[in-house]
Each structure stands twice: as structure tokens, then as C-alpha cells.
Write an enzyme that holds these catalytic residues in place. Structure first.
Site, PDB file in Angstrom:
ATOM      1  N   ALA A 153       0.816  -1.233   0.000  1.00 33.62           N
ATOM      2  CA  ALA A 153       0.000   0.000   0.000  1.00 33.62           C
ATOM      3  C   ALA A 153       0.841   1.270   0.000  1.00 33.62           C
ATOM      4  CB  ALA A 153      -0.935  -0.019   1.204  1.00 33.62           C
TER       5      ALA A 153
ATOM      6  N   PHE B 245      -2.522   1.132   5.157  1.00 30.62           N
ATOM      7  CA  PHE B 245      -3.368   0.522   6.195  1.00 30.62           C
ATOM      8  C   PHE B 245      -2.817   0.764   7.593  1.00 30.62           C
ATOM      9  CE2 PHE B 245      -6.230  -1.602   3.389  1.00 30.62           C
ATOM     10  CZ  PHE B 245      -5.497  -1.858   2.232  1.00 30.62           C
ATOM     11  N   ARG B 246      -1.491   0.493   7.779  1.00 33.61           N
ATOM     12  CA  ARG B 246      -0.977   0.408   9.155  1.00 33.61           C
ATOM     13  C   ARG B 246      -0.130   1.613   9.586  1.00 33.61           C
ATOM     14  NH1 ARG B 246      -1.455  -4.233   6.694  1.00 33.61           N
ATOM     15  NH2 ARG B 246      -2.769  -5.831   7.678  1.00 33.61           N
TER      16      ARG B 246
ATOM     17  N   HIS C  24      -3.880  -9.712  -4.110  1.00 30.33           N
ATOM     18  CA  HIS C  24      -5.131  -9.491  -3.367  1.00 30.33           C
ATOM     19  C   HIS C  24      -6.264  -9.049  -4.265  1.00 30.33           C
ATOM     20  CE1 HIS C  24      -2.531  -8.960   0.481  1.00 30.33           C
ATOM     21  NE2 HIS C  24      -2.701 -10.220   0.148  1.00 30.33           N
TER      22      HIS C  24
HETATM   23  N1  APR Z   1       7.208   5.074   0.292  1.00 33.35           N
HETATM   24  C1  APR Z   1       7.704   3.993   0.948  1.00 33.35           C
HETATM   25  N2  APR Z   1       7.042   3.361   1.958  1.00 33.35           N
HETATM   26  C2  APR Z   1       5.842   3.867   2.303  1.00 33.35           C
HETATM   27  C3  APR Z   1       5.273   5.002   1.686  1.00 33.35           C
HETATM   28  C4  APR Z   1       6.017   5.608   0.640  1.00 33.35           C
HETATM   29  N3  APR Z   1       5.555   6.677  -0.026  1.00 33.35           N
HETATM   30  N4  APR Z   1       4.056   5.243   2.277  1.00 33.35           N
HETATM   31  C5  APR Z   1       3.900   4.291   3.234  1.00 33.35           C
HETATM   32  N5  APR Z   1       4.963   3.484   3.255  1.00 33.35           N
HETATM   33  C6  APR Z   1       5.182   2.281   4.053  1.00 33.35           C
HETATM   34  C7  APR Z   1       4.743   2.394   5.498  1.00 33.35           C
HETATM   35  O1  APR Z   1       5.832   2.812   6.294  1.00 33.35           O
HETATM   36  C8  APR Z   1       4.322   0.952   5.823  1.00 33.35           C
HETATM   37  O2  APR Z   1       5.389   0.225   6.401  1.00 33.35           O
HETATM   38  O3  APR Z   1       4.374   1.285   3.467  1.00 33.35           O
HETATM   39  C9  APR Z   1       3.991   0.332   4.453  1.00 33.35           C
HETATM   40  C10 APR Z   1       2.519   0.020   4.267  1.00 33.35           C
HETATM   41  O4  APR Z   1       2.212  -1.019   5.157  1.00 33.35           O
HETATM   42  P1  APR Z   1       0.676  -1.480   5.309  1.00 33.35           P
HETATM   43  O5  APR Z   1      -0.160  -0.282   5.544  1.00 33.35           O
HETATM   44  O6  APR Z   1       0.667  -2.602   6.306  1.00 33.35           O
HETATM   45  O7  APR Z   1       0.282  -2.028   3.869  1.00 33.35           O
HETATM   46  P2  APR Z   1       0.638  -3.437   3.242  1.00 33.35           P
HETATM   47  O8  APR Z   1       1.949  -3.942   3.714  1.00 33.35           O
HETATM   48  O9  APR Z   1       0.438  -3.325   1.786  1.00 33.35           O
HETATM   49  O10 APR Z   1      -0.545  -4.364   3.845  1.00 33.35           O
HETATM   50  C11 APR Z   1      -0.639  -5.677   3.331  1.00 33.35           C
HETATM   51  O11 APR Z   1      -2.726  -5.908   4.514  1.00 33.35           O
HETATM   52  O12 APR Z   1      -4.824  -5.225   5.150  1.00 33.35           O
HETATM   53  C12 APR Z   1      -4.117  -5.968   4.250  1.00 33.35           C
HETATM   54  O13 APR Z   1      -4.942  -6.521   2.125  1.00 33.35           O
HETATM   55  C13 APR Z   1      -4.337  -5.485   2.847  1.00 33.35           C
HETATM   56  O14 APR Z   1      -2.809  -5.663   0.982  1.00 33.35           O
HETATM   57  C14 APR Z   1      -2.932  -5.225   2.330  1.00 33.35           C
HETATM   58  C15 APR Z   1      -2.082  -6.062   3.264  1.00 33.35           C
END
Ligand code: APR
Length: 241
Positions: A24, A35-36, A121
Site C-alpha cells: 500500500a 493501512f498500518r 489481493h
Molecule cells: N514510500 C515507501 N514506503 C511507504 C510510503 C512511501 N511513499 N508510504 C507508506 N509506506 C510504508 C509504510 O511505512 C508501511 O510500512 O508502506 C507500508 C505500508 O504497510 P501497510 O499499511 O501494512 O500495507 P501493506 O503492507 O500493503 O498491507 C498488506 O494488509 O490489510 C491488508 O490486504 C491489505 O494488501 C494489504 C495487506
């Protein structure tokens, strides 16, 4: 060019079968919250926890509430690809990148021109009637009200993997094949906390394992290069030779 970017540039210059594994965080620079992170979806307040709403059992038992949330929070049709999406499409067009493996459902990689995108997903752009399997667009779902029904009367379900649901086995198998054959794996914008997606990176056997993430992850100290920064800003500085 700072030393980390210089090192990343050298690794990319020396690689021919790059695979990108994203989450994300790759879309936050396009205006879609992750998300987190502290400003992410899972830290916002709703009647139920978002992880509950985005589950199969909630889809079945609270279908109307599911679609209210899904329309409001999961479909972002005004978002456009950012520098990260564009650079990956450029690397693929130059024959240097073999696949994008993404946990995202927003379709921004394809919008940027990437052809080989493995959506672990699913995608908001595919919504199927449970009865006749007719496909509906994200726009049609966004413009519907209440519980979207097919012209045949069947319930329409987004082609998005909800909690409690299995990932598509063919997508997993293809992702594993590309990752295991890659000479470079770039992991970006993911907390690496959701399985089985996060386990796929264990199949990487190549030379360069790179992590580009704003916040720390469990993989930080197990890479050839870890860059704590914005993936759009970082990849935007890379030259595709
Ligand atoms: N550049 C680099 N990293 C980033 C940026 C950016 N511009 N913006 C956010 N981040 C990082 C955050 O620091 C975080 O560690 O991206 C990460 C996003 O983590 P999550 O929000 O947990 O998203 P993700 O890892 O994709 O979640 C996996 O969880 O809820 C489910 O299905 C949903 O696909 C999702 C899965």
C-alpha cells in the site's frame, strides 16, 4: 545522487530480471492512504474494525455495511500513478523488469503502463456476479447504492481477497516463479506483516535484495540495501539505461 541511490542505480544497471514486490505504501504518493501507518486506514474510527469489515464473514452477514465501506474507502478512482509506478513500467518496457507482484488492488501499475502485474489481493476493477459471473467495473459499483445486484438478480462481489479468503493459487505460483528466477528483488511500501503474501519473498535466490520503505520492517537488516524513504521519490531518481 546520494550514496544509497547510487548503489541502487548500480544494482539496477547490473540486473536483467528484476521483480518488484509492493504494498500500500507504493500508492500513498498517489493520495491513497495505506493501512498500518499512523495515518493509515486501520487507525481511522469506524463502527467495526476495518479488518472485520474487510472479511468474508462480514461481507456475508453485513453486506450493505460492507459496500458502504468498500465504496467510501477502497475505491479511489481519482488516484493517478506516481513516479514509482511510472519507473517500474519504464523498466519493464526496457526489458529489465520481469514482473510486478503487488498486494494493492488499485490498478495503478497497469494505469502507468506495466503489463505483467500479479495482483495477490485482486482488484477493485473486477466485480463479479455470484450467479452468472458477469463482470462489473469499479465505476459501476461506485455509482450503485445499497447492495449491488446483477441484471440477473445475483449479488455482485468484488474480486478482492477478503480476510478469511484464499489467494488465487495461479497468481501465487506465477509470483513464486518470477521471484525465484529474479536476479534482483525490490520490496517497497509494505509492512511485510500479512501472510501468505509476505512469505513469497523467501523464494528469492538472486544477487540483490533491496527494501525501500518509509518505516522499519522485519526485513531491514536482511537485505543488500535498505532505504528508508518514499518509494516514488527514490525510484524517480533512477535512470533506465
Ligand atoms: N514510500 C515507501 N514506503 C511507504 C510510503 C512511501 N511513499 N508510504 C507508506 N509506506 C510504508 C509504510 O511505512 C508501511 O510500512 O508502506 C507500508 C505500508 O504497510 P501497510 O499499511 O501494512 O500495507 P501493506 O503492507 O500493503 O498491507 C498488506 O494488509 O490489510 C491488508 O490486504 C491489505 O494488501 C494489504 C495487506
Amino acid at each position: 545522487m546520494d550514496k544509497d541511490i547510487e548503489k541502487l542505480q548500480q544494482m539496477i544497471d547490473g540486473s536483467r530480471r528484476i521483480v518488484f514486490f509492493g504494498g500500500a505504501g507504493v500508492s500513498t504518493e498517489s493520495g491513497i492512504p495505506d493501512f498500518r501507518s499512523v495515518d493509515g486506514l486501520y487507525h481511522q474510527k469506524f463502527d467495526y474494525p476495518p479488518e472485520t469489515i474487510l472479511s468474508h464473514s462480514f461481507f456475508i452477514s453485513h453486506t450493505a455495511e460492507f459496500f458502504d465501506f468498500y465504496r467510501q474507502k477502497m475505491i479511489c478512482l481519482t488516484a493517478r500513478p506516481n513516479a514509482a509506478h511510472r519507473k517500474l513500467a519504464e523498466l519493464e518496457a526496457a526489458g529489465r523488469l520481469s514482473a510486478v507482484v503487488t498486494q494493492n488492488i488499485d490498478g495503478l501499475h497497469q494505469m502507468a503502463g506495466s503489463k505483467n502485474v500479479l495482483e495477490l489481493h485482486g482488484s477493485v476493477h473486477r466485480n463479479y456476479c455470484q450467479k452468472c459471473h458477469k463482470c462489473y467495473s469499479a465505476e459501476e459499483i461506485l455509482n450503485s447504492t445499497g447492495i449491488p445486484r446483477c441484471s440477473c438478480g445475483g449479488l455482485i462481489k468484488p474480486d478482492v481477497v477478503l480476510y478469511e479468503e484464499q489467494l488465487d493459487s495461479r497468481t501465487i505460483d506465477e509470483s513464486l516463479r518470477y521471484i525465484s528466477e529474479a536476479d534482483m528483488l525490490i520490496i517497497a511500501g509494505t509492512s511485510l506483516t500479512v501472510y501468505p503474501a509476505a512469505s513469497l519473498i523467501r523464494y528469492f535466490r538472486g544477487s540483490y535484495l533491496v527494501l525501500i520503505n518509509r518505516d522499519p520492517t522485519p526485513m531491514d537488516n536482511r537485505t543488500s540495501l535498505t532505504i528508508h524513504g518514499k518509494v516514488g521519490e527514490v525510484l524517480g531518481q533512477i535512470i533506465v539505461r
